[in-house]
Design a protein around this motif. Structure first.
Motif, mmCIF file in Angstrom:
data_model
loop_
_atom_site.group_PDB
_atom_site.id
_atom_site.type_symbol
_atom_site.label_atom_id
_atom_site.label_comp_id
_atom_site.label_asym_id
_atom_site.label_seq_id
_atom_site.Cartn_x
_atom_site.Cartn_y
_atom_site.Cartn_z
ATOM 1 N N ARG A 55 0.833 -1.206 0.000
ATOM 2 C CA ARG A 55 0.000 0.000 0.000
ATOM 3 C C ARG A 55 0.865 1.252 0.000
ATOM 4 N NH1 ARG A 55 -4.699 1.688 4.438
ATOM 5 N NH2 ARG A 55 -5.216 3.707 3.472
ATOM 6 N N TYR A 56 1.993 1.186 0.721
ATOM 7 C CA TYR A 56 2.835 2.373 0.891
ATOM 8 C C TYR A 56 4.170 2.276 0.158
ATOM 9 C CZ TYR A 56 -0.451 3.102 4.745
ATOM 10 O OH TYR A 56 -1.588 3.260 5.501
ATOM 11 N N TYR A 57 4.667 1.060 -0.041
ATOM 12 C CA TYR A 57 6.010 0.896 -0.597
ATOM 13 C C TYR A 57 6.011 -0.136 -1.713
ATOM 14 C CZ TYR A 57 7.250 3.278 3.723
ATOM 15 O OH TYR A 57 7.316 4.185 4.744
ATOM 16 N N GLU A 58 6.923 0.064 -2.646
ATOM 17 C CA GLU A 58 7.149 -0.899 -3.713
ATOM 18 C C GLU A 58 8.633 -1.167 -3.844
ATOM 19 O OE1 GLU A 58 3.987 -1.023 -7.130
ATOM 20 O OE2 GLU A 58 4.926 0.968 -7.070
ATOM 21 N N ALA A 59 8.934 -2.349 -4.327
ATOM 22 C CA ALA A 59 10.297 -2.713 -4.685
ATOM 23 C C ALA A 59 10.213 -3.491 -5.983
ATOM 24 C CB ALA A 59 10.937 -3.561 -3.594
ATOM 25 N N ILE A 60 11.004 -3.097 -6.965
ATOM 26 C CA ILE A 60 10.985 -3.746 -8.266
ATOM 27 C C ILE A 60 12.341 -4.390 -8.508
ATOM 28 C CG2 ILE A 60 10.526 -3.485 -10.719
ATOM 29 C CD1 ILE A 60 8.158 -2.747 -8.912
ATOM 30 N N ASP A 61 12.376 -5.704 -8.377
ATOM 31 C CA ASP A 61 13.598 -6.457 -8.621
ATOM 32 C C ASP A 61 14.776 -5.868 -7.829
ATOM 33 O OD1 ASP A 61 14.839 -8.632 -9.811
ATOM 34 O OD2 ASP A 61 15.542 -7.477 -11.531
ATOM 35 N N ALA A 62 14.522 -5.561 -6.560
ATOM 36 C CA ALA A 62 15.551 -4.961 -5.709
ATOM 37 C C ALA A 62 16.619 -6.005 -5.376
ATOM 38 C CB ALA A 62 14.932 -4.425 -4.422
ATOM 39 N N ARG A 63 17.848 -5.712 -5.704
ATOM 40 C CA ARG A 63 18.952 -6.666 -5.555
ATOM 41 C C ARG A 63 19.827 -6.276 -4.370
ATOM 42 N NH1 ARG A 63 24.253 -7.029 -7.431
ATOM 43 N NH2 ARG A 63 24.985 -9.134 -7.913
ATOM 44 N N LEU A 64 20.027 -7.223 -3.456
ATOM 45 C CA LEU A 64 20.859 -6.967 -2.278
ATOM 46 C C LEU A 64 21.864 -8.103 -2.106
ATOM 47 C CD1 LEU A 64 18.343 -5.592 0.379
ATOM 48 C CD2 LEU A 64 20.162 -4.336 -0.766
ATOM 49 N N GLU A 65 22.933 -8.028 -2.831
ATOM 50 C CA GLU A 65 24.003 -9.008 -2.721
ATOM 51 C C GLU A 65 25.165 -8.397 -1.942
ATOM 52 O OE1 GLU A 65 23.902 -12.012 -3.470
ATOM 53 O OE2 GLU A 65 22.381 -12.275 -5.022
ATOM 54 N N PRO A 66 25.850 -9.166 -1.114
ATOM 55 C CA PRO A 66 25.718 -10.619 -0.917
ATOM 56 C C PRO A 66 24.788 -10.991 0.234
ATOM 57 C CG PRO A 66 27.658 -9.834 0.209
ATOM 58 C CD PRO A 66 27.030 -8.617 -0.420
ATOM 59 N N GLY A 67 23.962 -10.085 0.694
ATOM 60 C CA GLY A 67 23.141 -10.345 1.866
ATOM 61 C C GLY A 67 23.903 -10.031 3.139
ATOM 62 N N CYS A 68 23.281 -10.304 4.265
ATOM 63 C CA CYS A 68 23.882 -9.981 5.558
ATOM 64 C C CYS A 68 24.962 -10.984 5.941
ATOM 65 C CB CYS A 68 22.808 -9.970 6.658
ATOM 66 S SG CYS A 68 21.507 -8.752 6.409
ATOM 67 N N VAL A 69 25.910 -10.522 6.737
ATOM 68 C CA VAL A 69 26.892 -11.425 7.331
ATOM 69 C C VAL A 69 26.172 -12.364 8.290
ATOM 70 C CG1 VAL A 69 28.927 -11.566 8.837
ATOM 71 C CG2 VAL A 69 28.773 -9.769 7.086
ATOM 72 N N GLN A 70 25.271 -11.802 9.109
ATOM 73 C CA GLN A 70 24.464 -12.598 10.027
ATOM 74 C C GLN A 70 23.335 -13.253 9.225
ATOM 75 O OE1 GLN A 70 23.932 -10.312 13.996
ATOM 76 N NE2 GLN A 70 24.343 -8.723 12.477
#
Length: 301
Positions: free
Chosen positions: A156-171
């Motif tokens: 409703r408030y936010y969108e993400a289009i193919d949002a890429r987050l590499e390599p991810g978290c250490v934890q």
């Protein structure tokens, strides 16, 4: 009971660096910082960004956990915030904690001209943005069920289009969330996604009306509400941490070492697992006796 500190980002880091280093030396579990554009308590004072401050703090420390207390949707879109979180978790080598809440109706949101002019978002919208932000942050930072780290989300408030987050978290699967919530819906969000729940010690009433007894009674009631939220989410209430951020009430937390022990003891009886005190400032807000922080430090107890 874990003991942590909150260090305001109100000084250039070259001056603040020894405080962060000292917090680690004193054995505190975590060192947090406020995440605002401005803070009502120091409206005309210097105020620096939390994320760069925490990145710098990671460079002068090696063991203490570092985090925000709290970030909010008021000016943090989940996608760039998640990118900062991944980066801070990498810089700190797996020591970052994301404190997150709905935020206040003024200050940050009003600065950006959001919501009703001069009033920010309504309570309902702030709650909705909080819940949606946490859901999206969880997906962004954890990755999709098929292992991909490209997230598409239409809320409703936010969108993400193919949002890429590499390599991810250490934890893994992601950094811990410490979620601030008072209402039933927010508490269910904390129960679903949080490693811990955080609340301030103000008792929910104007300062002139606060008493120690009232504060403890309100905190006890909120603990019961949190347990109920956990049960509705099918979570063991004992598996969710309980964090108390002090300094907003008349509780004598930092007046003396004995005052701290009394408050910490009462809070432990209520079920809190972490208590956060503010590192003393020279004047104004949180200008408590400097010797107390040394006396209550885990390394000296």
């Amino acid at each position: 009971m874990r003991i942590s500190v909150c260090i305001l980002p109100d000084r250039p880091f070259r001056e603040a660096a020894p405080t962060w280093w000292r917090a680690e030396e004193l054995g505190f579990h975590a060192a947090y910082s406020y995440d605002h554009i401005t803070w009502a308590g120091l409206p005309d004072s210097a105020w620096y960004g939390a994320m760069p401050t925490l990145a710098a703090a990671a460079g002068v420390t090696a063991r203490i956990r570092l985090g925000t207390l709290v970030s909010s949707p008021n000016y943090r879109h989940p996608v760039p915030l998640a990118h900062d979180v991944v980066t801070l978790d990498a810089i700190s080598e797996g020591r970052f904690v994301l404190g997150f809440g709905a935020g206040s109706p003024d200050a940050d949101a009003v600065v950006l001209g959001q919501g009703t002019p001069g009033k920010g978002w309504s309570l309902q919208e702030r709650g909705g943005r909080f819940r949606e932000s946490v859901e999206l942050l969880d997906r962004l930072l954890t990755g999709e069920p098929d292992g991909r780290r490209r997230t598409t989300f239409h809320g409703r408030y936010y969108e993400a289009i193919d949002a890429r987050l590499e390599p991810g978290c250490v934890q893994r699967p992601r950094v811990p969330f410490v979620l601030a919530a008072n209402g039933p819906s927010g508490m269910r969000t904390a129960a679903r996604y949080g490693a811990s729940w955080v609340v301030i010690d103000d008792g929910g009433v104007p300062r002139q009306e606060r008493t120690e007894a009232w504060t403890y009674s309100v905190l006890a009631r909120r603990m019961e509400q949190l347990d109920a939220a956990c049960e509705k989410e099918g979570r063991d209430p004992k598996s969710l941490g309980r964090t108390l951020l002090t300094g907003f009430s008349l509780l004598p937390t930092m007046e003396s070492a004995q005052g701290f022990e009394d408050v910490a003891g009462r809070c432990a009886e209520l079920g809190f697992t972490e208590i956060v005190v503010h590192y003393p400032r020279e004047s104004g807000f949180y200008s408590t006796p400097r010797h107390v922080i040394e006396e209550i430090a885990p390394a000296n107890r």
